[in-house]
Design a protein around this motif. Structure first.
Motif, mmCIF file in Angstrom:
data_model
loop_
_atom_site.group_PDB
_atom_site.id
_atom_site.type_symbol
_atom_site.label_atom_id
_atom_site.label_comp_id
_atom_site.label_asym_id
_atom_site.label_seq_id
_atom_site.Cartn_x
_atom_site.Cartn_y
_atom_site.Cartn_z
ATOM 1 N N UNK A 10 0.840 -1.186 0.000
ATOM 2 C CA UNK A 10 0.000 0.000 0.000
ATOM 3 C C UNK A 10 0.883 1.247 0.000
ATOM 4 N N UNK A 11 0.452 2.265 -0.753
ATOM 5 C CA UNK A 11 1.161 3.544 -0.743
ATOM 6 C C UNK A 11 0.411 4.582 0.077
ATOM 7 N N UNK A 12 -0.634 4.149 0.783
ATOM 8 C CA UNK A 12 -1.408 5.056 1.607
ATOM 9 C C UNK A 12 -1.082 4.808 3.061
ATOM 10 N N UNK A 13 -1.068 5.864 3.854
ATOM 11 C CA UNK A 13 -0.757 5.736 5.270
ATOM 12 C C UNK A 13 -1.889 5.075 6.035
ATOM 13 N N UNK A 14 -1.578 4.604 7.229
ATOM 14 C CA UNK A 14 -2.588 4.019 8.090
ATOM 15 C C UNK A 14 -3.479 5.108 8.666
#
Length: 92
Positions: A87-91
């Motif tokens: 994933x390239x999106x933050x938590x």
């Protein structure tokens, strides 16, 4: 010799339905004749261990990096097989 690809894009597959191919939309790095960036939708074969992880942790529209290999099965044809998805999106 290496057999390797890496794609950065957004998932466009419905991950709730049964699927064998992950569709990822990627923007081309150049403008077309109209001065706009075009997108490609690439089909990537997903094996069972990755499929379960995708359904559990990813969603349609999420930005990802897909690393994998090309698998040739005919003289002039090949398919992309995913080995790792990040994933390239933050938590949140």
């Amino acid at each position: 010799m290496y057999n390797y690809f890496m794609i950065i894009g957004k998932i466009v597959t419905d991950l709730e339905a049964p699927f064998d191919t992950l569709l990822v939309k990627c923007r081309r790095p150049f403008r077309n004749m109209d001065g706009e960036y075009a997108d490609d939708i690439l089909g990537i074969t997903i094996t069972e261990p990755l499929k379960s992880m995708l359904i559990e942790h990813f969603k349609c529209g999420q930005k990802v990096v897909v690393k994998g290999r090309l698998e040739g099965y005919l003289f002039n044809a090949s398919k992309m097989v995913a080995e790792r998805i990040i994933s390239m999106e933050g938590d949140d």
